[in-house]
Design a protein around this motif. Structure first.
Motif, PDB file in Angstrom:
ATOM      1  N   UNK A  46      10.501   1.784 -14.169  1.00 46.03           N
ATOM      2  CA  UNK A  46       9.166   2.116 -13.661  1.00 46.03           C
ATOM      3  C   UNK A  46       8.456   0.904 -13.080  1.00 46.03           C
ATOM      4  N   UNK A  47       7.975   1.100 -11.880  1.00 50.97           N
ATOM      5  CA  UNK A  47       7.246   0.068 -11.133  1.00 50.97           C
ATOM      6  C   UNK A  47       5.985  -0.395 -11.859  1.00 50.97           C
ATOM      7  N   UNK A  48       5.086   0.524 -12.309  1.00 50.99           N
ATOM      8  CA  UNK A  48       3.843   0.064 -12.946  1.00 50.99           C
ATOM      9  C   UNK A  48       4.092  -0.818 -14.166  1.00 50.99           C
ATOM     10  N   UNK A  68      13.981  -0.955  -0.935  1.00 53.08           N
ATOM     11  CA  UNK A  68      13.639  -0.902   0.495  1.00 53.08           C
ATOM     12  C   UNK A  68      12.187  -1.268   0.757  1.00 53.08           C
ATOM     13  N   UNK A  69      11.306  -1.009  -0.219  1.00 55.10           N
ATOM     14  CA  UNK A  69       9.883  -1.235   0.005  1.00 55.10           C
ATOM     15  C   UNK A  69       9.357  -0.313   1.083  1.00 55.10           C
ATOM     16  N   UNK A  70       8.304  -0.761   1.759  1.00 55.72           N
ATOM     17  CA  UNK A  70       7.745   0.040   2.851  1.00 55.72           C
ATOM     18  C   UNK A  70       8.486  -0.274   4.141  1.00 55.72           C
ATOM     19  N   UNK A  71       8.979   0.754   4.785  1.00 56.52           N
ATOM     20  CA  UNK A  71       9.674   0.579   6.053  1.00 56.52           C
ATOM     21  C   UNK A  71       9.333   1.735   6.971  1.00 56.52           C
ATOM     22  N   UNK A  87      16.084  -5.416   2.809  1.00 59.98           N
ATOM     23  CA  UNK A  87      15.325  -5.063   1.609  1.00 59.98           C
ATOM     24  C   UNK A  87      13.957  -5.741   1.635  1.00 59.98           C
ATOM     25  N   UNK A  88      12.969  -5.051   1.051  1.00 63.50           N
ATOM     26  CA  UNK A  88      11.607  -5.586   1.017  1.00 63.50           C
ATOM     27  C   UNK A  88      10.927  -5.128  -0.277  1.00 63.50           C
ATOM     28  N   UNK A  89      11.421  -5.615  -1.431  1.00 60.93           N
ATOM     29  CA  UNK A  89      10.882  -5.136  -2.706  1.00 60.93           C
ATOM     30  C   UNK A  89       9.389  -5.452  -2.848  1.00 60.93           C
ATOM     31  N   UNK A  90       8.635  -4.470  -3.373  1.00 60.35           N
ATOM     32  CA  UNK A  90       7.179  -4.611  -3.499  1.00 60.35           C
ATOM     33  C   UNK A  90       6.731  -4.741  -4.954  1.00 60.35           C
ATOM     34  N   UNK A  91       7.678  -4.798  -5.873  1.00 60.79           N
ATOM     35  CA  UNK A  91       7.330  -4.896  -7.293  1.00 60.79           C
ATOM     36  C   UNK A  91       8.405  -5.694  -8.024  1.00 60.79           C
ATOM     37  N   UNK A  92       8.069  -6.242  -9.201  1.00 63.22           N
ATOM     38  CA  UNK A  92       9.095  -6.929  -9.988  1.00 63.22           C
ATOM     39  C   UNK A  92      10.287  -6.026 -10.303  1.00 63.22           C
ATOM     40  N   UNK A  93      10.031  -4.733 -10.583  1.00 64.72           N
ATOM     41  CA  UNK A  93      11.134  -3.805 -10.860  1.00 64.72           C
ATOM     42  C   UNK A  93      12.096  -3.741  -9.672  1.00 64.72           C
ATOM     43  N   UNK A  94      11.559  -3.539  -8.475  1.00 66.88           N
ATOM     44  CA  UNK A  94      12.401  -3.455  -7.276  1.00 66.88           C
ATOM     45  C   UNK A  94      13.182  -4.747  -7.071  1.00 66.88           C
ATOM     46  N   UNK A  95      12.525  -5.867  -7.309  1.00 66.93           N
ATOM     47  CA  UNK A  95      13.183  -7.167  -7.150  1.00 66.93           C
ATOM     48  C   UNK A  95      14.346  -7.317  -8.126  1.00 66.93           C
ATOM     49  N   UNK A 118       2.263  -1.278  -5.814  1.00 70.12           N
ATOM     50  CA  UNK A 118       3.722  -1.312  -5.755  1.00 70.12           C
ATOM     51  C   UNK A 118       4.374  -0.036  -5.273  1.00 70.12           C
ATOM     52  N   UNK A 119       3.578   1.036  -5.097  1.00 68.29           N
ATOM     53  CA  UNK A 119       4.144   2.297  -4.612  1.00 68.29           C
ATOM     54  C   UNK A 119       4.452   2.204  -3.121  1.00 68.29           C
ATOM     55  N   UNK A 120       5.600   2.714  -2.726  1.00 67.48           N
ATOM     56  CA  UNK A 120       5.947   2.735  -1.302  1.00 67.48           C
ATOM     57  C   UNK A 120       5.384   4.007  -0.684  1.00 67.48           C
ATOM     58  N   UNK A 121       5.234   3.990   0.638  1.00 70.48           N
ATOM     59  CA  UNK A 121       4.642   5.150   1.327  1.00 70.48           C
ATOM     60  C   UNK A 121       5.672   6.270   1.517  1.00 70.48           C
ATOM     61  N   UNK A 122       6.859   5.911   1.991  1.00 69.64           N
ATOM     62  CA  UNK A 122       7.851   6.948   2.277  1.00 69.64           C
ATOM     63  C   UNK A 122       9.234   6.535   1.774  1.00 69.64           C
ATOM     64  N   UNK A 123       9.995   7.522   1.327  1.00 63.43           N
ATOM     65  CA  UNK A 123      11.384   7.287   0.927  1.00 63.43           C
ATOM     66  C   UNK A 123      12.224   8.491   1.342  1.00 63.43           C
ATOM     67  N   UNK A 124      13.303   8.214   2.041  1.00 63.56           N
ATOM     68  CA  UNK A 124      14.235   9.254   2.482  1.00 63.56           C
ATOM     69  C   UNK A 124      15.611   8.623   2.651  1.00 63.56           C
ATOM     70  N   UNK A 125      16.590   9.166   1.943  1.00 63.60           N
ATOM     71  CA  UNK A 125      17.929   8.572   1.922  1.00 63.60           C
ATOM     72  C   UNK A 125      18.792   9.052   3.078  1.00 63.60           C
ATOM     73  N   UNK A 126      19.475   8.107   3.703  1.00 63.63           N
ATOM     74  CA  UNK A 126      20.614   8.423   4.559  1.00 63.63           C
ATOM     75  C   UNK A 126      21.833   8.373   3.640  1.00 63.63           C
ATOM     76  N   UNK A 127      22.472   9.510   3.405  1.00 65.36           N
ATOM     77  CA  UNK A 127      23.575   9.572   2.434  1.00 65.36           C
ATOM     78  C   UNK A 127      24.950   9.615   3.105  1.00 65.36           C
ATOM     79  N   UNK A 128      24.985   9.237   4.388  1.00 70.48           N
ATOM     80  CA  UNK A 128      26.257   9.253   5.133  1.00 70.48           C
ATOM     81  C   UNK A 128      27.317   8.419   4.428  1.00 70.48           C
TER      82      UNK A 128
END
Length: 309
Positions: free
Chosen positions: A82-84, A125-128, A139-147, A272-282
């Motif tokens: 958890x990010x928080x 990924x952070x915000x992209x 990669x662009x981590x926005x929180x210690x958890x992501x890092x 630390x919350x990102x705006x959008x997340x969507x996986x390319x699962x190719x």
């Protein structure tokens, strides 16, 4: 009969993974400190014939060295999640998630484990503005958890390159399913929403609700882990559904599913919350990963596990 270790095996993802591995005939050693596991979950794991419970922490390298003797695969799910929480306590998150992962890799290397499957996160990924998100995005981590998850990926890559330890990193996108704790202050959005709606309380949305997420049902994540372990796959792979929904739309969907007349409450956004997340699962499809669960079916499954009047 193959023998495997699931670190964090009493947690939400780890316990579902343990149950499926046991069904498939693996001997499963669950390593967990049981700090967040319910008595019910621990009892359920104890009842399984080919599951052994081992209390301990991934920060204890000698414990790991002994536990990994004769192990084929390690599914490394243990983490301070958890990010928080990571923003509140970055030092402990660093010790558990980075030093703990290094310990897992050292013990796996020294015991000639065939493969380590590492639970990473889409939060790296952070915000992209680039959607869907592909593994080769910077990669662009926005929180210690992501890092810490990104650092874990780098450690896995280095151990493969330097020591020949086979590793695969799975970037999970918003995993949900039965058995998630809705009452933790760090609760994930789906169980939190369903729990409140079941009690005739409005869901609480952080921010404007236009942030979007790719929600992945737990059984799809479990199968991704087992497929990745058994395949020749190495490196980094997204594990998602390949579809996204806004949090506002999610709240509407849950209220409608549970046949309530409620309006969501909006509170301020979270750090630390990102705006959008969507996986390319190719890329994950190269080891035959294919999400089977639609969001509507997964939500019904979770909602049916709530017994509030």
């Amino acid at each position: 009969m193959k023998k495997v270790v699931v670190t964090g095996g009493a947690g939400f993802i780890g316990s579902h993974l343990t149950a499926e591995l046991a069904v498939q005939g693996y001997v499963v050693v669950v390593l967990d400190d049981f700090s967040t596991a319910s008595d019910e979950k621990i009892a359920s794991l104890r009842q399984k014939e080919n599951v052994e419970l081992a209390q301990g922490s991934i920060t204890d390298l000698p414990r790991l060295q002994k536990l990994f003797e004769g192990i084929d695969y390690v599914f490394h799910q243990a983490a301070m999640a958890r990010v928080p929480r990571s923003i509140e306590d970055p030092l402990t998150v660093n010790q558990v998630n980075i030093t703990g992962t290094l310990n897992v890799l050292l013990a796996a290397r020294d015991n000639s484990v065939k493969k380590v499957v590492f639970a990473s996160s889409s939060s790296v990924y952070g915000d992209t503005s680039v959607l869907p998100q592909r593994e080769d995005l910077i990669a662009n981590p926005l929180s210690p958890y992501a890092l810490t998850k990104l650092a874990g990926e780098y450690y896995c890559t280095i151990f493969t390159q330097l020591y020949g330890l086979s590793t695969v990193c799975l970037r999970y996108f918003n995993v949900y399913g039965p058995g998630q704790d809705p009452h933790s202050q760090y609760a994930m959005v789906i169980p939190a929403f369903i729990d409140r709606v079941a009690r005739n309380l409005p869901p609480v949305i952080h921010g404007d609700g236009e942030q979007s997420r790719d929600f992945t049902f737990i059984q799809d994540v479990v199968h991704a882990n087992i497929l990745a372990a058994k395949s020749t796959a190495e490196g980094i792979y997204n594990i998602g559904s390949g579809r996204s929904i806004t949090i506002n739309q999610l709240a509407e969907k849950i209220i409608k599913l549970m046949q309530k007349d409620l309006k969501p409450i909006h509170e301020k956004g979270r750090l630390g919350d990102v705006k959008h997340a969507l996986a390319d699962i190719t890329r994950a499809r190269t080891f035959d990963y294919e999400p089977k669960w639609k969001l509507e079916d997964g939500l019904k499954m979770v909602a049916s596990s709530y017994t509030h009047d």
